[in-house]
Design a protein around this motif. Structure first.
Motif, PDB file in Angstrom:
ATOM      1  N   GLY A  30      49.424  41.733  29.752  1.00 42.70           N
ATOM      2  CA  GLY A  30      48.725  40.362  30.048  1.00 42.70           C
ATOM      3  C   GLY A  30      47.787  40.822  31.324  1.00 42.70           C
ATOM      4  N   ASP A  31      48.288  41.638  32.079  1.00 40.67           N
ATOM      5  CA  ASP A  31      47.372  41.630  33.284  1.00 40.67           C
ATOM      6  C   ASP A  31      46.396  42.879  32.788  1.00 40.67           C
ATOM      7  OD1 ASP A  31      47.134  41.572  36.410  1.00 40.67           O
ATOM      8  OD2 ASP A  31      47.028  44.077  36.027  1.00 40.67           O
ATOM      9  N   ALA A  32      46.549  43.910  32.176  1.00 42.68           N
ATOM     10  CA  ALA A  32      45.685  44.761  31.552  1.00 42.68           C
ATOM     11  C   ALA A  32      44.759  44.039  30.843  1.00 42.68           C
ATOM     12  CB  ALA A  32      46.056  45.700  30.819  1.00 42.68           C
ATOM     13  N   ARG A  33      44.865  42.968  30.069  1.00 44.46           N
ATOM     14  CA  ARG A  33      43.815  42.135  29.360  1.00 44.46           C
ATOM     15  C   ARG A  33      42.909  41.767  30.154  1.00 44.46           C
ATOM     16  NH1 ARG A  33      44.991  38.248  24.947  1.00 44.46           N
ATOM     17  NH2 ARG A  33      47.221  38.270  25.751  1.00 44.46           N
ATOM     18  N   GLN A  34      43.380  41.176  31.299  1.00 43.49           N
ATOM     19  CA  GLN A  34      42.304  40.669  32.345  1.00 43.49           C
ATOM     20  C   GLN A  34      41.681  41.566  33.134  1.00 43.49           C
ATOM     21  OE1 GLN A  34      41.951  37.131  32.562  1.00 43.49           O
ATOM     22  NE2 GLN A  34      43.583  37.165  30.832  1.00 43.49           N
ATOM     23  N   ARG A  35      42.215  42.675  33.510  1.00 41.30           N
ATOM     24  CA  ARG A  35      41.446  43.589  34.076  1.00 41.30           C
ATOM     25  C   ARG A  35      40.348  44.444  33.310  1.00 41.30           C
ATOM     26  NH1 ARG A  35      43.704  45.133  39.021  1.00 41.30           N
ATOM     27  NH2 ARG A  35      45.441  44.059  39.844  1.00 41.30           N
ATOM     28  N   ALA A  36      40.731  44.476  31.947  1.00 44.33           N
ATOM     29  CA  ALA A  36      39.921  44.995  30.836  1.00 44.33           C
ATOM     30  C   ALA A  36      38.668  44.209  30.861  1.00 44.33           C
ATOM     31  CB  ALA A  36      40.396  45.185  29.504  1.00 44.33           C
ATOM     32  N   ARG A  37      39.050  42.873  30.809  1.00 43.56           N
ATOM     33  CA  ARG A  37      37.826  41.908  30.544  1.00 43.56           C
ATOM     34  C   ARG A  37      36.874  41.870  31.913  1.00 43.56           C
ATOM     35  NH1 ARG A  37      40.317  36.202  29.122  1.00 43.56           N
ATOM     36  NH2 ARG A  37      38.164  35.559  28.875  1.00 43.56           N
ATOM     37  N   GLN A  38      37.529  42.236  32.858  1.00 44.18           N
ATOM     38  CA  GLN A  38      36.594  42.228  34.161  1.00 44.18           C
ATOM     39  C   GLN A  38      35.893  43.734  34.236  1.00 44.18           C
ATOM     40  OE1 GLN A  38      39.428  42.336  37.630  1.00 44.18           O
ATOM     41  NE2 GLN A  38      39.970  40.209  37.140  1.00 44.18           N
ATOM     42  N   ALA A  39      36.385  44.774  33.385  1.00 46.43           N
ATOM     43  CA  ALA A  39      35.640  45.934  33.383  1.00 46.43           C
ATOM     44  C   ALA A  39      34.489  45.812  32.633  1.00 46.43           C
ATOM     45  CB  ALA A  39      36.592  47.152  32.907  1.00 46.43           C
ATOM     46  N   ILE A  40      34.723  44.945  31.511  1.00 46.50           N
ATOM     47  CA  ILE A  40      33.602  44.807  30.444  1.00 46.50           C
ATOM     48  C   ILE A  40      32.566  43.882  31.309  1.00 46.50           C
ATOM     49  CG2 ILE A  40      32.815  43.442  28.350  1.00 46.50           C
ATOM     50  CD1 ILE A  40      35.745  43.761  27.294  1.00 46.50           C
ATOM     51  N   PHE A  41      32.893  42.854  31.862  1.00 39.53           N
ATOM     52  CA  PHE A  41      31.722  42.081  32.800  1.00 39.53           C
ATOM     53  C   PHE A  41      30.947  42.922  33.911  1.00 39.53           C
ATOM     54  CE2 PHE A  41      30.827  39.603  36.605  1.00 39.53           C
ATOM     55  CZ  PHE A  41      29.810  38.447  35.884  1.00 39.53           C
ATOM     56  N   ARG A  42      32.021  44.004  34.494  1.00 40.31           N
ATOM     57  CA  ARG A  42      31.155  44.938  35.494  1.00 40.31           C
ATOM     58  C   ARG A  42      30.404  46.039  34.870  1.00 40.31           C
ATOM     59  NH1 ARG A  42      36.681  44.728  39.224  1.00 40.31           N
ATOM     60  NH2 ARG A  42      36.360  42.655  40.050  1.00 40.31           N
ATOM     61  N   GLY A  43      30.738  46.379  33.722  1.00 43.61           N
ATOM     62  CA  GLY A  43      30.180  47.444  32.848  1.00 43.61           C
ATOM     63  C   GLY A  43      30.527  48.919  33.385  1.00 43.61           C
ATOM     64  N   HIS A  44      31.677  49.284  34.046  1.00 41.43           N
ATOM     65  CA  HIS A  44      32.157  50.379  34.370  1.00 41.43           C
ATOM     66  C   HIS A  44      33.480  50.517  34.357  1.00 41.43           C
ATOM     67  CE1 HIS A  44      33.222  49.232  38.433  1.00 41.43           C
ATOM     68  NE2 HIS A  44      32.169  48.248  38.681  1.00 41.43           N
ATOM     69  N   PRO A  45      34.387  51.689  34.143  1.00 39.37           N
ATOM     70  CA  PRO A  45      35.405  51.848  33.951  1.00 39.37           C
ATOM     71  C   PRO A  45      36.381  51.668  35.434  1.00 39.37           C
ATOM     72  CG  PRO A  45      34.489  53.949  34.127  1.00 39.37           C
ATOM     73  CD  PRO A  45      33.485  53.049  34.076  1.00 39.37           C
ATOM     74  N   ALA A  46      37.834  51.486  35.019  1.00 43.34           N
ATOM     75  CA  ALA A  46      38.441  51.261  36.299  1.00 43.34           C
ATOM     76  C   ALA A  46      39.820  51.892  36.069  1.00 43.34           C
ATOM     77  CB  ALA A  46      38.852  49.743  36.445  1.00 43.34           C
ATOM     78  N   LEU A  47      40.306  52.333  36.781  1.00 45.77           N
ATOM     79  CA  LEU A  47      41.723  53.032  36.755  1.00 45.77           C
ATOM     80  C   LEU A  47      42.919  52.057  37.481  1.00 45.77           C
ATOM     81  CD1 LEU A  47      43.500  55.795  35.899  1.00 45.77           C
ATOM     82  CD2 LEU A  47      43.202  56.404  38.108  1.00 45.77           C
ATOM     83  N   VAL A  48      43.707  51.414  36.792  1.00 46.91           N
ATOM     84  CA  VAL A  48      44.689  50.597  37.473  1.00 46.91           C
ATOM     85  C   VAL A  48      46.274  51.373  37.129  1.00 46.91           C
ATOM     86  CG1 VAL A  48      45.614  48.501  37.073  1.00 46.91           C
ATOM     87  CG2 VAL A  48      43.412  48.776  36.445  1.00 46.91           C
ATOM     88  N   THR A  49      46.979  51.079  38.334  1.00 42.61           N
ATOM     89  CA  THR A  49      48.276  51.701  38.552  1.00 42.61           C
ATOM     90  C   THR A  49      49.205  50.580  38.439  1.00 42.61           C
ATOM     91  OG1 THR A  49      47.467  53.742  39.806  1.00 42.61           O
ATOM     92  CG2 THR A  49      49.628  53.157  40.157  1.00 42.61           C
ATOM     93  N   TYR A  50      50.134  50.721  37.782  1.00 48.91           N
ATOM     94  CA  TYR A  50      51.333  49.522  37.614  1.00 48.91           C
ATOM     95  C   TYR A  50      52.578  50.384  38.123  1.00 48.91           C
ATOM     96  CZ  TYR A  50      48.158  46.733  34.986  1.00 48.91           C
ATOM     97  OH  TYR A  50      47.148  46.063  34.557  1.00 48.91           O
ATOM     98  N   ASP A  51      53.409  49.943  38.843  1.00 45.92           N
ATOM     99  CA  ASP A  51      54.447  50.496  39.471  1.00 45.92           C
ATOM    100  C   ASP A  51      55.533  49.655  38.986  1.00 45.92           C
ATOM    101  OD1 ASP A  51      56.728  51.480  40.622  1.00 45.92           O
ATOM    102  OD2 ASP A  51      56.125  51.859  42.749  1.00 45.92           O
ATOM    103  N   THR A  52      56.301  49.739  37.947  1.00 45.23           N
ATOM    104  CA  THR A  52      57.587  48.955  37.453  1.00 45.23           C
ATOM    105  C   THR A  52      58.805  49.134  38.154  1.00 45.23           C
ATOM    106  OG1 THR A  52      58.022  50.797  35.681  1.00 45.23           O
ATOM    107  CG2 THR A  52      56.371  49.001  35.071  1.00 45.23           C
ATOM    108  N   ARG A  53      58.729  49.976  39.149  1.00 48.98           N
ATOM    109  CA  ARG A  53      59.968  50.095  39.986  1.00 48.98           C
ATOM    110  C   ARG A  53      60.067  49.101  41.027  1.00 48.98           C
ATOM    111  NH1 ARG A  53      58.607  56.111  42.000  1.00 48.98           N
ATOM    112  NH2 ARG A  53      56.656  54.809  42.337  1.00 48.98           N
ATOM    113  N   ASP A  54      58.607  48.143  41.291  1.00 49.45           N
ATOM    114  CA  ASP A  54      58.793  47.326  42.380  1.00 49.45           C
ATOM    115  C   ASP A  54      58.940  46.014  41.705  1.00 49.45           C
ATOM    116  OD1 ASP A  54      57.863  45.742  44.235  1.00 49.45           O
ATOM    117  OD2 ASP A  54      55.738  46.162  44.357  1.00 49.45           O
ATOM    118  N   GLU A  55      60.308  45.500  42.197  1.00 47.51           N
ATOM    119  CA  GLU A  55      60.716  44.291  41.699  1.00 47.51           C
ATOM    120  C   GLU A  55      59.745  43.033  42.190  1.00 47.51           C
ATOM    121  OE1 GLU A  55      64.752  43.586  42.460  1.00 47.51           O
ATOM    122  OE2 GLU A  55      65.385  45.766  42.525  1.00 47.51           O
TER     123      GLU A  55
END
Length: 386
Positions: free
Chosen positions: A60-85
Motif C-alpha cells: 500500500g505505501d509502496a504504491r503511493q511512493r511509486a506513483r510519486q516517483a512517476i510524477f517526479r520522474g526520478h528513482p527513490a530508495l525507500v526503507t521500511y523497518d518492520t521491527r518498528d511497532e
C-alpha cells in the motif's frame, strides 16, 4: 507462468495503453522479511499492481511512493523497518522483524535498456546471468546514478549502463562464478556505489514420461512454479496439448524411439508411464546421463527389477550409488498422499528439495536462517579504478 512472465505481460500491456508505470524492486533485506532481494512489483500511475514485494504489508505505501516517483520522474530508495511497532506505513507491528529497502523507478518505455527490458533479455535467452543494480551512490558524485544496471550472461554478453559496465561486470562475473547473489560496495571511476548483484536462474526443466491422468495434476502444479515442462508418451490419444495446456511441449514418442533419444542432461525426469517397457527404455537412456533427478513411480521391487534388466552392466556399488543420489524410487517425499494431486505435491516437493540441495524437514525443527541463500552484504576490492 513465472512471476517474471506475468511482469513482462503487464509491462507490455501498460506500454501499449500508454500508462506510465514504475518498477519497485527489493534491493536489500536486513533481518527477516517475506520477500528477498530481487522481488519485483509493477505499479501504474493509477495504482494497478503486478507482482509483490512483501506478504501484503508494504504494497500500500509502496504504491503511493511509486506513483510519486512517476510524477517526479526520478528513482527513490525507500526503507521500511518492520521491527518498528509504531511505523504506520505497513501496520504490521512486530511482523517480520526486518529492514526492507525498496528501489522505486519510473520506467521509460523508449529505453531499450530499462530494467524490465534487461529482464526480458534474460527471459528470451534462459541461461544463468547476473543483474547488477546500483541502489546507492556517493551523494557528492556526479557520474554514478541510482538505477544504473549491468546484465551479464553466462556467455559473457553484456548489456547496461556503459559508464559502469566494466566495474560492475567484473563484480557480476565473480558473482556468477559463485552462483550466489550478493550486495557489494564497489569503488568505480564514477565514484563508490552500492549494488545488488542478483543471480538470475532459468526455470527448472521437467520431463514427464507418461501422459496418463495422474500426470495432469503434476504438470499443473509444476507449471504454477514456472517450470518448463515437456510431456512424452507413445499414446496419441493421451499425449495431446489439450490434455496438458500448461506444458511447453507435448510429444508422441513410441518406446522404440525413446531408446534413441538424447536426454536433456540438465532436466529433472519423472517416469509416470505405468508401462514397464516404457520405463525401462527411459532408464536405459537416463541412467548413463548426468540428469540430476530421475523419479520412478512404483514400489522398490519394480526399481530393482528395472535396474537388473537395464543392460547397463551396473555393479552393485554403481546401482546403490544411482539409487541413492539420482534415482528416486519410490518417488516423492513421505507426506501421506493418496490422491493424484497429493502424489503430485510429494513429487514436486522432492524435486524442489533436490534442486536446492535441502534435506526436507519441519522449519520449526531447524535453527538456521529460513533463507540460507540470501544475498550477503560485503565490500568488494576496488575495481575499475584508473
Amino acid at each position: 507462468m513465472t512471476e517474471l512472465q506475468r511482469l513482462l505481460l503487464a509491462y507490455d500491456r501498460y506500454r501499449a495503453e500508454a500508462r506510465p508505470c514504475a518498477l519497485a524492486t527489493v534491493v536489500e533485506v536486513l533481518g527477516s522479511a517475506y520477500r528477498r532481494p530481487g522481488a519485483r512489483m509493477l505499479v501504474t500511475e493509477d495504482g494497478e499492481l503486478t507482482g509483490a514485494i512483501s506478504g501484503g504489508c508494504l504494497e500500500g505505501d509502496a504504491r503511493q511512493r511509486a506513483r510519486q516517483a512517476i510524477f517526479r520522474g526520478h528513482p527513490a530508495l525507500v526503507t521500511y523497518d518492520t521491527r518498528d511497532e509504531d511505523d504506520p506505513r505497513h501496520g504490521l507491528g512486530p511482523g517480520c522483524q526486518g529492514v526492507v529497502r525498496i528501489l522505486l523507478e519510473p520506467l521509460d518505455f523508449d529505453a531499450s535498456d530499462n530494467p524490465v527490458e534487461l529482464l526480458r533479455s534474460f527471459a528470451q535467452h534462459p541461461e544463468p546471468a547476473v543483474l547488477a543494480t546500483v541502489f546507492e551512490t556517493d551523494t557528492t558524485g556526479l557520474k554514478a546514478a541510482v538505477g544504473q544496471r549491468v546484465l551479464l550472461s553466462a556467455t559473457g554478453a553484456l548489456r547496461g549502463t556503459p559508464l559502469l559496465a566494466a566495474p560492475l561486470a567484473e563484480a557480476a562475473s565473480t558473482t556468477l562464478a559463485q552462483n550466489k547473489s550478493q550486495i557489494l560496495d564497489i569503488e568505480t571511476d564514477a565514484g563508490p556505489v552500492r549494488a545488488l548483484l542478483e543471480v538470475l536462474r532459468p526455470p527448472l526443466r521437467l520431463v514427464v514420461y507418461g501422459a496418463g491422468n495422474d500426470a495432469q495434476p503434476l504438470v499443473h502444479l509444476a507449471a504454477s512454479l514456472g517450470w518448463h515442462i515437456t510431456v512424452l508418451d507413445g499414446r496419441p490419444n493421451l499425449a495431446t496439448a489439450a490434455r496438458f495446456p500448461e506444458a511447453a511441449e507435448v510429444r508422441i514418442v513410441p518406446v522404440r524411439e525413446l531408446q534413441t533419444l538424447a536426454p536433456d542432461a540438465g532436466a529433472y525426469h519423472v517416469l509416470l508411464s505405468h508401462n514397464y517397457a516404457y520405463d525401462l527404455a527411459a532408464l536405459q537412456v537416463l541412467l548413463p546421463s548426468s540428469a540430476p533427478y530421475i523419479g520412478l513411480l512404483g514400489p522398490r521391487a519394480k526399481a530393482g527389477r528395472l535396474l537388473g534388466e537395464s543392460e547397463l552392466d551396473l555393479s552393485e556399488a554403481a546401482i546403490s550409488d544411482a539409487l541413492r543420489n539420482r534415482l528416486h524410487s519410490p518417488i516423492g517425499l513421505s507426506l501421506g498422499g493418496e490422491t493424484p494431486e497429493e502424489i503430485a505435491l510429494a513429487i514436486v516437493a522432492e524435486i524442489q528439495a533436490v534442486k536446492n540441495r535441502q534435506q526436507p524437514q519441519h522449519l520449526r525443527d531447524t535453527t538456521a536462517a529460513i533463507h540460507a541463500d540470501s544475498p550477503r552484504t560485503s565490500s568488494a576490492a576496488p575495481v575499475g579504478a584508473a
